[in-house]
Design an enzyme around this catalytic site. Structure first.
Site, mmCIF file in Angstrom:
data_model
loop_
_atom_site.group_PDB
_atom_site.id
_atom_site.type_symbol
_atom_site.label_atom_id
_atom_site.label_comp_id
_atom_site.label_asym_id
_atom_site.label_seq_id
_atom_site.Cartn_x
_atom_site.Cartn_y
_atom_site.Cartn_z
ATOM 1 N N ASN A 263 34.963 -38.720 -17.399
ATOM 2 C CA ASN A 263 35.635 -37.330 -17.837
ATOM 3 C C ASN A 263 35.051 -37.187 -19.270
ATOM 4 O O ASN A 263 35.647 -36.528 -19.748
ATOM 5 C CB ASN A 263 37.036 -37.694 -17.517
ATOM 6 C CG ASN A 263 37.604 -38.849 -18.583
ATOM 7 O OD1 ASN A 263 37.084 -39.518 -19.119
ATOM 8 N ND2 ASN A 263 39.074 -38.758 -18.662
ATOM 9 N N THR B 142 35.048 -40.861 -23.662
ATOM 10 C CA THR B 142 34.572 -41.728 -24.854
ATOM 11 C C THR B 142 33.147 -41.624 -24.530
ATOM 12 O O THR B 142 32.217 -42.228 -25.041
ATOM 13 C CB THR B 142 35.368 -43.053 -24.876
ATOM 14 O OG1 THR B 142 35.121 -43.897 -23.715
ATOM 15 C CG2 THR B 142 36.323 -43.148 -25.729
ATOM 16 N N LYS C 296 47.572 -44.813 -17.320
ATOM 17 C CA LYS C 296 47.293 -44.338 -16.121
ATOM 18 C C LYS C 296 45.806 -44.235 -15.661
ATOM 19 O O LYS C 296 45.641 -44.469 -14.286
ATOM 20 C CB LYS C 296 47.296 -42.704 -16.358
ATOM 21 C CG LYS C 296 48.686 -42.025 -16.245
ATOM 22 C CD LYS C 296 48.875 -40.467 -16.252
ATOM 23 C CE LYS C 296 49.927 -39.908 -16.495
ATOM 24 N NZ LYS C 296 49.846 -38.355 -16.834
ATOM 25 N N THR C 297 44.769 -44.468 -16.484
ATOM 26 C CA THR C 297 43.497 -44.644 -16.107
ATOM 27 C C THR C 297 43.215 -45.889 -15.471
ATOM 28 O O THR C 297 42.650 -46.075 -14.262
ATOM 29 C CB THR C 297 42.479 -44.512 -17.238
ATOM 30 O OG1 THR C 297 42.527 -43.199 -17.778
ATOM 31 C CG2 THR C 297 41.105 -44.862 -16.784
ATOM 32 N N LYS D 15 39.096 -48.185 0.462
ATOM 33 C CA LYS D 15 39.780 -48.539 1.541
ATOM 34 C C LYS D 15 39.488 -47.582 2.871
ATOM 35 O O LYS D 15 38.966 -47.844 4.014
ATOM 36 C CB LYS D 15 41.500 -48.390 1.460
ATOM 37 C CG LYS D 15 42.073 -48.881 2.687
ATOM 38 C CD LYS D 15 43.703 -48.510 2.450
ATOM 39 C CE LYS D 15 44.422 -48.556 3.677
ATOM 40 N NZ LYS D 15 45.333 -47.485 3.593
ATOM 41 N N TYR E 295 46.538 -51.108 -22.897
ATOM 42 C CA TYR E 295 45.183 -51.228 -22.417
ATOM 43 C C TYR E 295 45.612 -52.732 -21.741
ATOM 44 O O TYR E 295 45.008 -52.900 -20.408
ATOM 45 C CB TYR E 295 44.361 -51.514 -23.463
ATOM 46 C CG TYR E 295 42.924 -51.925 -23.155
ATOM 47 C CD1 TYR E 295 42.083 -50.993 -22.536
ATOM 48 C CD2 TYR E 295 42.361 -53.302 -23.598
ATOM 49 C CE1 TYR E 295 40.729 -51.641 -22.115
ATOM 50 C CE2 TYR E 295 41.149 -53.821 -23.112
ATOM 51 C CZ TYR E 295 40.271 -52.794 -22.680
ATOM 52 O OH TYR E 295 38.916 -53.156 -22.086
ATOM 53 N N TYR F 215 45.379 -54.884 -2.813
ATOM 54 C CA TYR F 215 44.696 -54.275 -1.618
ATOM 55 C C TYR F 215 43.851 -55.132 -0.808
ATOM 56 O O TYR F 215 43.614 -54.953 0.436
ATOM 57 C CB TYR F 215 43.622 -53.221 -2.512
ATOM 58 C CG TYR F 215 44.277 -51.957 -2.461
ATOM 59 C CD1 TYR F 215 45.366 -51.531 -3.476
ATOM 60 C CD2 TYR F 215 43.845 -50.782 -1.281
ATOM 61 C CE1 TYR F 215 45.765 -50.221 -3.474
ATOM 62 C CE2 TYR F 215 44.579 -49.741 -1.583
ATOM 63 C CZ TYR F 215 45.383 -49.293 -2.308
ATOM 64 O OH TYR F 215 45.754 -47.967 -2.292
ATOM 65 N N THR G 254 31.403 -57.356 -25.612
ATOM 66 C CA THR G 254 30.224 -57.067 -25.171
ATOM 67 C C THR G 254 29.604 -56.099 -26.413
ATOM 68 O O THR G 254 30.203 -55.038 -26.747
ATOM 69 C CB THR G 254 29.923 -56.580 -23.920
ATOM 70 O OG1 THR G 254 30.642 -57.473 -22.875
ATOM 71 C CG2 THR G 254 28.492 -56.333 -23.358
ATOM 72 N N ARG H 294 35.187 -51.246 -33.363
ATOM 73 C CA ARG H 294 34.919 -52.578 -32.915
ATOM 74 C C ARG H 294 34.343 -53.100 -33.952
ATOM 75 O O ARG H 294 33.564 -52.693 -34.537
ATOM 76 C CB ARG H 294 34.200 -52.468 -31.594
ATOM 77 C CG ARG H 294 35.097 -51.836 -30.560
ATOM 78 C CD ARG H 294 34.436 -52.078 -29.075
ATOM 79 N NE ARG H 294 34.170 -50.907 -28.356
ATOM 80 C CZ ARG H 294 33.685 -50.886 -27.103
ATOM 81 N NH1 ARG H 294 33.681 -52.008 -26.279
ATOM 82 N NH2 ARG H 294 33.620 -50.027 -26.658
HETATM 83 N N1 LIG Z 1 32.599 -53.250 -23.886
HETATM 84 C C1 LIG Z 1 33.399 -54.372 -24.002
HETATM 85 O O1 LIG Z 1 33.223 -55.240 -24.852
HETATM 86 C C2 LIG Z 1 34.525 -54.441 -22.955
HETATM 87 C C3 LIG Z 1 34.947 -55.682 -22.888
HETATM 88 C C4 LIG Z 1 36.001 -55.892 -21.900
HETATM 89 C C5 LIG Z 1 36.100 -54.875 -20.794
HETATM 90 N N2 LIG Z 1 35.532 -53.970 -20.675
HETATM 91 C C6 LIG Z 1 35.536 -52.898 -19.794
HETATM 92 O O2 LIG Z 1 34.494 -52.389 -19.496
HETATM 93 C C7 LIG Z 1 34.502 -50.820 -19.165
HETATM 94 C C8 LIG Z 1 33.586 -50.044 -19.911
HETATM 95 O O3 LIG Z 1 33.660 -50.450 -21.147
HETATM 96 P P1 LIG Z 1 32.804 -49.684 -22.343
HETATM 97 O O4 LIG Z 1 32.661 -50.550 -23.524
HETATM 98 O O5 LIG Z 1 31.593 -49.165 -21.879
HETATM 99 O O6 LIG Z 1 33.913 -48.409 -22.859
HETATM 100 P P2 LIG Z 1 33.598 -46.828 -22.874
HETATM 101 O O7 LIG Z 1 34.672 -46.411 -23.565
HETATM 102 O O8 LIG Z 1 32.104 -46.735 -23.685
HETATM 103 O O9 LIG Z 1 33.346 -46.270 -21.598
HETATM 104 C C9 LIG Z 1 34.292 -45.942 -20.931
HETATM 105 C C10 LIG Z 1 33.929 -44.990 -20.086
HETATM 106 O O10 LIG Z 1 34.972 -44.543 -19.179
HETATM 107 C C11 LIG Z 1 35.142 -42.954 -18.959
HETATM 108 N N3 LIG Z 1 36.577 -42.602 -18.886
HETATM 109 C C12 LIG Z 1 37.839 -43.037 -19.645
HETATM 110 N N4 LIG Z 1 38.671 -42.593 -18.946
HETATM 111 C C13 LIG Z 1 38.421 -42.024 -17.765
HETATM 112 C C14 LIG Z 1 39.092 -41.287 -16.875
HETATM 113 N N5 LIG Z 1 40.619 -41.378 -16.783
HETATM 114 N N6 LIG Z 1 38.335 -40.789 -15.467
HETATM 115 C C15 LIG Z 1 36.868 -40.904 -15.868
HETATM 116 N N7 LIG Z 1 36.209 -41.626 -16.804
HETATM 117 C C16 LIG Z 1 36.897 -42.005 -17.752
HETATM 118 C C17 LIG Z 1 34.693 -42.758 -20.695
HETATM 119 O O11 LIG Z 1 34.519 -41.242 -20.952
HETATM 120 C C18 LIG Z 1 33.634 -43.515 -20.794
HETATM 121 O O12 LIG Z 1 32.460 -42.953 -20.438
HETATM 122 C C19 LIG Z 1 36.056 -50.552 -19.494
HETATM 123 O O13 LIG Z 1 36.738 -50.433 -18.372
HETATM 124 C C20 LIG Z 1 36.650 -51.680 -20.150
HETATM 125 O O14 LIG Z 1 37.801 -51.776 -20.246
HETATM 126 C C21 LIG Z 1 34.518 -53.531 -21.713
#
Ligand SMILES: NC(=O)c1ccc[n+]([C@@H]2O[C@H](COP(=O)([O-])OP(=O)(O)OC[C@H]3O[C@@H](n4cnc5c(N)ncnc54)[C@H](O)[C@@H]3O)[C@@H](O)[C@H]2O)c1
Length: 323
Positions: free
Chosen positions: A37, A40, A94-95, A108, A148, A162, A178, A189
């Protein structure tokens, strides 16, 4: 025999990790459908893929149902930096919760394998160190980070229910910090903060006394772990820690960034934010044993690549500003 080309859905595919994952999956010969969407994420992150016939993007919010035909789903959609996930905390929960229900429902229906990008935040402010997957965590359910942390915990519950209830093929990765190219420069960050501050010769802000530790995994290593986990047998489900156990204090990190950028920045100390964990380090024995996976890039080398990316962004912005 040639492996069959798979159709793979990546939610959050325009984000930092998602865009690297899409690139990796396309270059391995798969057809990739990115759903995002753009909360971010950004189209720019997908610049190298948009003209590729094996790649497609749909603007869609995963809190609403989605009907597509794929073999595998990587569920990464969710803002990951505190600034972004706290901006609209209800949408963040919600996400993770409605989004997971929708993606699990899809998996599923079409009998697809599904992987959840969970997080080390499910451990909260941990009492044990390093954290292994059997630790249940110490999470504040009502604080500013809870949307979160608890959202991701509930998503894990849904994935396992599931599996138990519908015999779904699931994988849960608990991702630790990461970093790498395509992190957003102002996402709050620590690595992006320090690099931007160093490159602009601003004071480097450390929250607390700088003795709190973190461990950082370079993005290519992390993506390799996610792909390996997805490709495991059905009985390998996780949750599985993926991260780099090399630990560093925030003060040491600030000094390393100053050194690598040749910056004139001074170091400035500010009060610690609420619920900020003091220590975070993954135990990655499970990933090592079941995936044969270990992060390979050193923090210095990874920071070098990340700094180069931020420098190129800043040059592009300066060029744009002169137009
Ligand atoms: N980067 C890290 O260090 C890290 C650490 C732990 C977990 N994660 C997990 O990895 C995943 C990716 O993280 P990231 O660092 O790339 O973050 P990011 O914010 O760069 O990417 C998240 C993406 O999800 C999209 N998004 C958010 N809500 C949405 C929705 N409702 N519908 C569709 N798209 C949606 C955003 O637009 C974005 O492109 C996340 O789930 C995050 O929780 C990341």
């Amino acid at each position: 025999m040639l492996a069959r080309r798979k159709r793979i859905l990546v939610t959050g595919g325009a984000g930092f990790l998602g865009s690297h994952l899409c690139e990796r999956l396309v270059s391995a010969g798969n057809e990739v459908l990115c759903v995002d969407n753009f909360y971010t994420g950004a189209r720019d992150n997908l610049a190298g893929l948009l003209s590729n016939q094996q790649f497609e993007v749909i603007r869609h919010d995963i809190t609403f149902p989605l009907y597509v035909e794929v073999d595998e789903i990587f569920n990464l959609a969710c803002p990951a930096s505190p600034i972004h996930y706290q901006y609209d905390p209800v949408q963040t929960t919600k996400t993770s919760v409605h989004g997971s229900i929708n993606m699990l429902g899809l998996a599923k229906r079409i009998r697809a394998k599904i992987l959840q990008a969970s997080t080390s935040e499910v451990y909260g402010d941990p009492e044990i160190h390093p954290q292994d997957e059997t630790y249940w965590g110490r999470v504040n359910p009502i604080g500013p980070r809870s949307c979160y942390d608890e959202g991701k915990r509930c998503a894990e519950t849904l994935f396992f229910d599931y599996r138990r209830q519908h015999n779904l093929s699931i994988k849960v990765a608990r991702i630790f910090n990461t970093y790498g190219p395509r992190m957003r420069p102002y996402d709050g960050r620590v690595i992006s903060n320090f690099i931007v501050q160093a490159l602009t010769n601003q004071p480097i802000t450390i929250y607390g006394d700088g003795q709190q530790t973190r461990s950082f995994c370079y993005v290519d290593d992390l993506i390799d772990g996610l792909v390996r986990l997805m490709n495991t047998r059905d009985d390998v489900v996780g949750p599985m820690n993926l991260g780099n156990p090399a630990e560093i204090t925030m003060l040491e990190l600030a000094e390393m960034v100053v050194d690598l950028t040749g910056s004139r920045s001074a170091i400035e100390f500010k009060p610690l934010p609420i619920d900020d964990p003091k220590q975070r380090q993954p135990n990655i024995k499970l990933a090592k044993d079941s995936l044969g996976w270990l992060p390979s890039l050193s923090l210095r080398d990874g920071l070098d690549k990340t700094i180069a990316y931020f420098e190129s962004l800043m040059i592009a912005q300066r060029v744009e500003a002169t137009k």
